[in-house]
Design a protein around this motif. Structure first.
Motif, PDB file in Angstrom:
ATOM      1  N   PHE A 130       0.839  -1.201   0.000  1.00  0.00           N
ATOM      2  CA  PHE A 130       0.000   0.000   0.000  1.00  0.00           C
ATOM      3  C   PHE A 130       0.877   1.254   0.000  1.00  0.00           C
ATOM      4  CE2 PHE A 130      -1.776   3.324   2.789  1.00  0.00           C
ATOM      5  CZ  PHE A 130      -2.811   3.745   1.981  1.00  0.00           C
ATOM      6  N   PHE A 131       1.921   1.256   0.837  1.00  0.00           N
ATOM      7  CA  PHE A 131       2.767   2.446   0.906  1.00  0.00           C
ATOM      8  C   PHE A 131       3.618   2.615  -0.349  1.00  0.00           C
ATOM      9  CE2 PHE A 131       1.740   2.329   5.430  1.00  0.00           C
ATOM     10  CZ  PHE A 131       1.474   3.671   5.629  1.00  0.00           C
ATOM     11  N   ALA A 132       3.989   1.503  -0.979  1.00  0.00           N
ATOM     12  CA  ALA A 132       4.739   1.621  -2.241  1.00  0.00           C
ATOM     13  C   ALA A 132       3.880   2.326  -3.284  1.00  0.00           C
ATOM     14  CB  ALA A 132       5.160   0.241  -2.736  1.00  0.00           C
ATOM     15  N   ASN A 133       2.583   1.962  -3.301  1.00  0.00           N
ATOM     16  CA  ASN A 133       1.678   2.611  -4.253  1.00  0.00           C
ATOM     17  C   ASN A 133       1.507   4.089  -3.931  1.00  0.00           C
ATOM     18  OD1 ASN A 133      -1.552   3.282  -4.684  1.00  0.00           O
ATOM     19  ND2 ASN A 133      -0.525   2.327  -6.415  1.00  0.00           N
ATOM     20  N   ARG A 134       1.420   4.387  -2.622  1.00  0.00           N
ATOM     21  CA  ARG A 134       1.253   5.772  -2.187  1.00  0.00           C
ATOM     22  C   ARG A 134       2.476   6.598  -2.586  1.00  0.00           C
ATOM     23  NH1 ARG A 134      -2.625   7.452   1.134  1.00  0.00           N
ATOM     24  NH2 ARG A 134      -2.319   9.380   2.323  1.00  0.00           N
ATOM     25  N   ALA A 135       3.649   5.991  -2.469  1.00  0.00           N
ATOM     26  CA  ALA A 135       4.871   6.711  -2.836  1.00  0.00           C
ATOM     27  C   ALA A 135       4.852   7.068  -4.312  1.00  0.00           C
ATOM     28  CB  ALA A 135       6.082   5.840  -2.527  1.00  0.00           C
ATOM     29  N   PHE A 147       6.638  11.037  -1.112  1.00  0.00           N
ATOM     30  CA  PHE A 147       7.283   9.894  -1.735  1.00  0.00           C
ATOM     31  C   PHE A 147       8.345   9.309  -0.810  1.00  0.00           C
ATOM     32  CE2 PHE A 147      11.464   9.532  -3.916  1.00  0.00           C
ATOM     33  CZ  PHE A 147      11.368   8.226  -4.351  1.00  0.00           C
ATOM     34  N   ILE A 148       9.183  10.190  -0.252  1.00  0.00           N
ATOM     35  CA  ILE A 148      10.272   9.716   0.611  1.00  0.00           C
ATOM     36  C   ILE A 148       9.712   9.018   1.840  1.00  0.00           C
ATOM     37  CG2 ILE A 148      12.149  10.497   2.106  1.00  0.00           C
ATOM     38  CD1 ILE A 148      12.734  12.624  -0.058  1.00  0.00           C
ATOM     39  N   ASN A 149       8.716   9.649   2.465  1.00  0.00           N
ATOM     40  CA  ASN A 149       8.140   9.035   3.670  1.00  0.00           C
ATOM     41  C   ASN A 149       7.552   7.659   3.366  1.00  0.00           C
ATOM     42  OD1 ASN A 149       8.829  11.196   5.193  1.00  0.00           O
ATOM     43  ND2 ASN A 149       6.839  12.214   5.008  1.00  0.00           N
ATOM     44  N   SER A 150       6.760   7.593   2.291  1.00  0.00           N
ATOM     45  CA  SER A 150       6.090   6.318   1.987  1.00  0.00           C
ATOM     46  C   SER A 150       7.103   5.235   1.636  1.00  0.00           C
ATOM     47  CB  SER A 150       5.118   6.499   0.825  1.00  0.00           C
ATOM     48  OG  SER A 150       4.099   7.379   1.182  1.00  0.00           O
ATOM     49  N   PHE A 151       8.127   5.606   0.864  1.00  0.00           N
ATOM     50  CA  PHE A 151       9.128   4.591   0.504  1.00  0.00           C
ATOM     51  C   PHE A 151       9.893   4.128   1.730  1.00  0.00           C
ATOM     52  CE2 PHE A 151      10.803   3.852  -4.057  1.00  0.00           C
ATOM     53  CZ  PHE A 151       9.584   3.315  -4.401  1.00  0.00           C
ATOM     54  N   ALA A 152      10.183   5.055   2.648  1.00  0.00           N
ATOM     55  CA  ALA A 152      10.898   4.672   3.869  1.00  0.00           C
ATOM     56  C   ALA A 152      10.068   3.664   4.662  1.00  0.00           C
ATOM     57  CB  ALA A 152      11.197   5.904   4.708  1.00  0.00           C
ATOM     58  N   ILE A 153       8.747   3.925   4.721  1.00  0.00           N
ATOM     59  CA  ILE A 153       7.882   2.976   5.444  1.00  0.00           C
ATOM     60  C   ILE A 153       7.881   1.622   4.736  1.00  0.00           C
ATOM     61  CG2 ILE A 153       5.518   2.510   6.168  1.00  0.00           C
ATOM     62  CD1 ILE A 153       5.130   5.552   6.368  1.00  0.00           C
ATOM     63  N   THR A 154       7.816   1.656   3.380  1.00  0.00           N
ATOM     64  CA  THR A 154       7.814   0.394   2.615  1.00  0.00           C
ATOM     65  C   THR A 154       9.063  -0.419   2.927  1.00  0.00           C
ATOM     66  OG1 THR A 154       6.761   1.646   0.855  1.00  0.00           O
ATOM     67  CG2 THR A 154       7.510  -0.562   0.317  1.00  0.00           C
ATOM     68  N   ILE A 155      10.223   0.266   2.920  1.00  0.00           N
ATOM     69  CA  ILE A 155      11.474  -0.450   3.166  1.00  0.00           C
ATOM     70  C   ILE A 155      11.486  -1.041   4.572  1.00  0.00           C
ATOM     71  CG2 ILE A 155      13.963  -0.153   3.422  1.00  0.00           C
ATOM     72  CD1 ILE A 155      13.792   1.943   1.199  1.00  0.00           C
ATOM     73  N   THR A 156      11.031  -0.236   5.551  1.00  0.00           N
ATOM     74  CA  THR A 156      11.004  -0.730   6.927  1.00  0.00           C
ATOM     75  C   THR A 156      10.143  -1.983   7.018  1.00  0.00           C
ATOM     76  OG1 THR A 156      10.990   1.605   7.493  1.00  0.00           O
ATOM     77  CG2 THR A 156      10.712   0.037   9.301  1.00  0.00           C
ATOM     78  N   LEU A 157       8.957  -1.916   6.407  1.00  0.00           N
ATOM     79  CA  LEU A 157       8.056  -3.069   6.476  1.00  0.00           C
ATOM     80  C   LEU A 157       8.667  -4.261   5.741  1.00  0.00           C
ATOM     81  CD1 LEU A 157       4.647  -1.261   5.958  1.00  0.00           C
ATOM     82  CD2 LEU A 157       5.487  -2.324   8.046  1.00  0.00           C
ATOM     83  N   LEU A 204      14.492  -0.607  -3.713  1.00  0.00           N
ATOM     84  CA  LEU A 204      13.786   0.520  -3.101  1.00  0.00           C
ATOM     85  C   LEU A 204      14.767   1.465  -2.422  1.00  0.00           C
ATOM     86  CD1 LEU A 204      10.791  -1.355  -1.436  1.00  0.00           C
ATOM     87  CD2 LEU A 204      10.620   0.264  -3.301  1.00  0.00           C
ATOM     88  N   ALA A 205      15.772   0.891  -1.737  1.00  0.00           N
ATOM     89  CA  ALA A 205      16.724   1.725  -0.997  1.00  0.00           C
ATOM     90  C   ALA A 205      17.518   2.601  -1.956  1.00  0.00           C
ATOM     91  CB  ALA A 205      17.651   0.840  -0.165  1.00  0.00           C
ATOM     92  N   ILE A 206      17.927   2.011  -3.107  1.00  0.00           N
ATOM     93  CA  ILE A 206      18.682   2.796  -4.098  1.00  0.00           C
ATOM     94  C   ILE A 206      17.831   3.954  -4.610  1.00  0.00           C
ATOM     95  CG2 ILE A 206      19.614   2.707  -6.435  1.00  0.00           C
ATOM     96  CD1 ILE A 206      20.484  -0.199  -5.778  1.00  0.00           C
ATOM     97  N   VAL A 207      16.574   3.637  -4.933  1.00  0.00           N
ATOM     98  CA  VAL A 207      15.693   4.683  -5.471  1.00  0.00           C
ATOM     99  C   VAL A 207      15.428   5.741  -4.407  1.00  0.00           C
ATOM    100  CG1 VAL A 207      13.413   5.136  -6.405  1.00  0.00           C
ATOM    101  CG2 VAL A 207      14.664   3.130  -7.139  1.00  0.00           C
TER     102      VAL A 207
END
Lengths: 252, 616
Positions: A130-135, A147-157, A204-207
């Motif tokens: 869900f957060f990847a889509n939001r990003a 974008f940064i916040n959502s991707f950070a959450i995606t990576i954490t999850l 995801l981390a690279i992006v």
């Protein structure tokens, strides 16, 4: 690009997520209280279809070219999408082979695993999707912070998911890799999938790193789209692996 | 010396050695830390080989641009490497023509290695009794002959497709040039790992690697599995590139049924290798895991199922033979009209037959398992689906014969090989249905008849068309043509001896000679046949040697051929040879049918800003 504005895209993402969450809980209920595995297969196909359409934008493959200049960004974007989908199509076959292996060897029995734990890791991956889509939706609008916040959450999850599978599941499973056939099937399926999750996290981390440094714009963000689509692909694989490992059949 | 080390290939191999040592060291360290005995060969060598392959790719520079991209740096869109001269062939190049030639050279090297293996064990078979090989040596050579040849064929078709596809459709390069370079370079460490199995105890399973035998085979088995799994990426990523290139980068007005016919074959091949290759990778990886971690996938005692391996394996390995032959059949259809000076008969049918073979090919794998204990009721459906393949293949034969009919045929070397491949492939095709029919297959399974059959299909479907393609497009690559006399010598050495070889294989097979065995009973009376087969094998090798000499000689000092020497209508022959760095300086537009040879006033392509002119 989609014609919807950002709020629409985001709201649609929320609706799709709510539906996926309900379907996941429904699956769990069906598996715990009944043995109607046909419904589980049906639900998995519906879930995968939703993710592929609304999160992975499979329909973009069939859009007409706006630009015919082979060197333009718009033209290359379409080519890149095609390439990514071809790669994922190929990868689906290896996971399909693993599913075949599982049903050939175990039939309507399943590895003796904690179903609640399975639901927890599945939920973690679903929320991350869900957060990847939001990003991606944020970036489409040029909202870098979102974008940064959502991707950070995606990576954490994502890391949490790997930790859940490798760190908790693998340690708690009451069988080892060489026990019968449930051991081989379980460790190989989750291992192949976890490896893909790991590559997804790295991607995801690279992006994310490049995004923080100011790369990507609302018009040019193929890397963001690709990372998100690849992440959803991993989710789609798990949509089939989860019922195959945790829900379908009677525990050995 | 410094120049030598700047070659990508040399750096890659040094890095691979380093990576292998590092991997072995890592496993030893982990085992010591876990309190286990420090040395266990199998995990150490497998992990070392895997790390070695990754290090090779780092060393050769296949990851360099991707790393830069990941770090957010810009990488140039197109690189002009012509200043490097011959050195660009030994390092990462993004030009599809360079990669095509790299593939071709690697393919010919692997083919020669596989051929030498065949000569060695063929010599052993020339007489009954064991002369100079031990059983395990024989088995290793025989098994490696199979797999090295298969890899060389995959590399060979990649060579032709890489070189010709962008030229035929008018693209500047492949859709993903870096991925293209990566696909080529992973084949090199994969080949080295595959060959290293010889020095690690060999293996004795044949190229199929069936468990449970492959679970007990020596360590070389793991190198075989790992090498093939890695080589699979060449196929998979190469097909991603081919499909994306054809869909996205065609010249203006090149609609589906105005593409050169070879493009259809390339697409059909790529569909198979894109998807099915994963399954052979998976089946081999599962056996690797069974050996490494004791996972009982194929161990009936643990509840596993050895038949499952065969299903996964043949789901790729039968369609794989269509991967091998479809490009070759496409080359036959592509070259025949040029040399018969006539339009290709039934273009749409030929195009559809390639796709038909590819799609039906997915449904036939069970015919390899008629005798293996597969469920009985599966036999008949698989028999009929297999026989179905004969229909689209028959369409191709009708088209070829009708194309030749009343044509003004000329016979330069590429045409000789094209005609030979039709005849040889016909022989291979006609000997197929007896293997697909259950009643006869029960007798023919695992005999030399099968060996004769598939050598016919692979020579007719790949080797001869490959030779034809090299003779045909060599002037495009180098600007010089291959020597015709040496070419004819090559042809007449290879073709008759191949006929004798394969027909004798089938004869001894029908009489009861088993395949894959190192020795046979002299009372069977096969000694003379085997001696003749061995002599024919050496004659074929002599022909291929002539071919290689011809390639090297003509590349240096062949007769210059800058123009359209075959009078072809195809776009790549309308510009001077060798091809310019970024292919066509001017874009072209398709204005007619591709194969209307002899139709006055018709052209296939028109270049930008050029007046209309008649094509041959």
């Amino acid at each position: 690009m989609t014609n919807h504005n950002q709020t629409d895209t985001k709201r649609r993402g929320v609706f799709v997520f709510i539906f996926l969450a309900i379907a996941t809980i429904l699956e769990f209920g069906i598996a715990v209280f009944t043995s109607m595995w046909g419904f589980l297969v049906l639900l998995a196909i519906i879930k995968a279809g939703l993710v592929m359409y609304y999160y992975m934008h499979i329909q973009r493959l069939f859009e007409q070219d706006i630009e015919t200049d082979h060197k333009s960004y718009a033209f290359k974007l379409v080519t890149n999408r095609l390439g990514l989908w071809l790669f994922m199509l190929s990868d689906f076959f290896i996971f399909g082979g693993l599913l075949l292996t599982r049903f050939n060897l175990l039939g309507l029995t399943r590895p003796d695993l904690n179903q609640t734990l399975g639901l927890v890791v599945t939920s973690v991956l679903l929320v991350s999707s869900f957060f990847a889509n939001r990003a991606e939706a944020s970036m489409e609008k040029g909202d870098r912070k979102g974008f940064i916040n959502s991707f950070a959450i995606t990576i954490t999850l994502g890391i949490l998911f790997i930790a859940g599978v490798i760190g908790v599941e693998w340690q708690l499973a009451p069988f080892s890799a060489s026990d019968g056939v449930q051991g081989p099937v379980f460790y190989t399926m989750t291992g192949f999938h976890a490896f893909h999750v790991l590559t997804g996290v790295i991607f995801l981390a690279i992006v994310l790193r490049n995004g923080i440094r100011g790369h990507y714009t609302a018009e040019k963000h193929w890397a963001v789209e690709a990372a998100a689509v690849y992440w959803h692909f991993i989710d789609v694989v798990w949509i089939f692996f989860y019922p195959a490992l945790y829900l379908i059949g009677t525990a050995l | 010396m410094k120049k030598f080390f700047s070659l990508g290939l040399v750096r890659g191999i040094l890095w691979q050695i380093f990576g292998t040592a590092l991997g072995i060291g890592f496993i030893v360290l982990v085992r010591i830390l876990m309190g286990l005995p420090a040395w266990k060969a199998e995990p150490a060598v497998v992990f070392g080989a895997l790390l070695g392959a990754i290090f090779f790719l780092i060393g050769v520079g296949a990851f360099t641009d991707w790393y830069k991209m990941a770090m957010g740096e810009e990488v140039p869109e197109e690189v002009d490497e012509s200043s490097l001269g011959w050195r660009r062939y030994f390092g990462v190049s993004l030009d599809h023509k360079v990669i095509g030639i790299q593939y071709m050279v690697l393919g010919i090297i692997l083919m020669s290695i596989g051929g030498i293996f065949a000569l060695i064990f063929r010599t052993e078979l020339a007489e009954s009794g064991m002369q100079f090989l031990t059983m395990i040596e024989y088995n290793t050579l025989m098994s490696l002959h199979g797999m090295v040849m298969i890899v060389s064929i995959l590399v060979g078709i990649a060579a032709i497709m890489n070189y010709t596809v962008p030229l035929l459709i008018g693209a500047r390069d492949m859709a993903f040039p870096r991925l293209n370079a990566f696909s080529f370079w992973i084949a090199v460490p994969a080949g080295l790992i595959l060959l290293s199995s010889m020095f690690l105890g060999g293996f004795d399973t044949g190229w199929t690697g069936y468990p449970p035998l492959s679970v007990r085979a020596p360590l070389g088995m793991q190198m075989f599995f790992l090498g093939v799994s890695l080589a699979g990426f060449t196929s998979i990523l190469g097909s991603v590139n081919i499909i994306a290139t054809v869909i996205r980068l065609r010249a203006r007005n090149m609609t589906a049924f105005r593409m050169p016919i070879f493009i259809w074959a390339a697409i059909a091949t790529s569909i198979i290798s894109l998807t099915a290759t994963q399954l052979i990778g998976l089946s081999f990886e599962l056996v690797m895991f069974q050996r490494l971690f004791g996972m009982g996938f194929f161990d009936p005692v643990a509840g596993g199922n050895p038949i499952l391996f065969q299903h996964l394996f043949w789901f790729y390995s039968h369609p794989a033979v269509y991967v091998f032959v479809l490009p070759g059949l496409g080359i036959i259809s592509e070259l025949l009209p040029v040399f018969a000076r006539k339009s290709l008969f039934g273009y749409k049918w030929v195009a559809m037959s390639s796709l038909g073979i590819a799609l039906v090919g997915f449904l036939v794998w069970g015919h390899h398992m008629f005798t293996s204990g597969m469920a009985e009721y599966l036999r008949v459906p698989f028999m009929y689906s297999t026989l179905l393949v004969a229909i689209p293949t028959g369409v191709k034969f009708f088209s070829w014969v009708a194309t030749l009919w009343k044509g003004k045929i000329i016979y330069p070397v590429p045409m000789l090989f094209t005609l030979a491949s039709i005849v040889v492939f016909l022989l291979g095709g006609l000997t197929g249905p007896p293997n697909a029919t259950i009643a006869t297959d029960l007798h023919l399974q695992d005999t030399y008849y099968i060996v004769g059959h598939f050598h016919d299909t692979l020579f007719g479907g790949f080797m001869f068309p490959f030779f034809a393609a090299v003779y045909f497009w060599f002037p495009k690559m180098t600007g010089r043509r291959l020597n015709e006399n040496l070419g004819k010598l090559h042809f007449w050495l290879v073709t008759p001896s191949f006929f004798i070889l394969s027909l004798l294989m089938m004869r001894v097979g029908l009489l009861g000679m088993r395949r894959r065995i190192a020795d046979y009973d002299p009372a069977l009376g096969f000694d003379n046949y085997h001696l003749m087969m061995t002599i024919c094998g050496f004659l074929i090798a002599a022909g291929v040697l002539v071919f290689i000499i011809n390639l090297i000689r003509s590349a240096k000092s062949g007769e210059p051929a800058p123009g359209n020497i075959w009078n072809s209508r195809s776009p790549e022959w309308q510009v001077p040879s060798p091809m310019p760095v970024h292919n066509y300086d001017k874009e072209f537009e398709v204005v007619g049918e591709p194969y209307d040879y002899g139709l006055p006033g018709s052209t296939y392509v028109r270049f930008e800003g050029e007046e209309h002119h008649d094509q041959p």
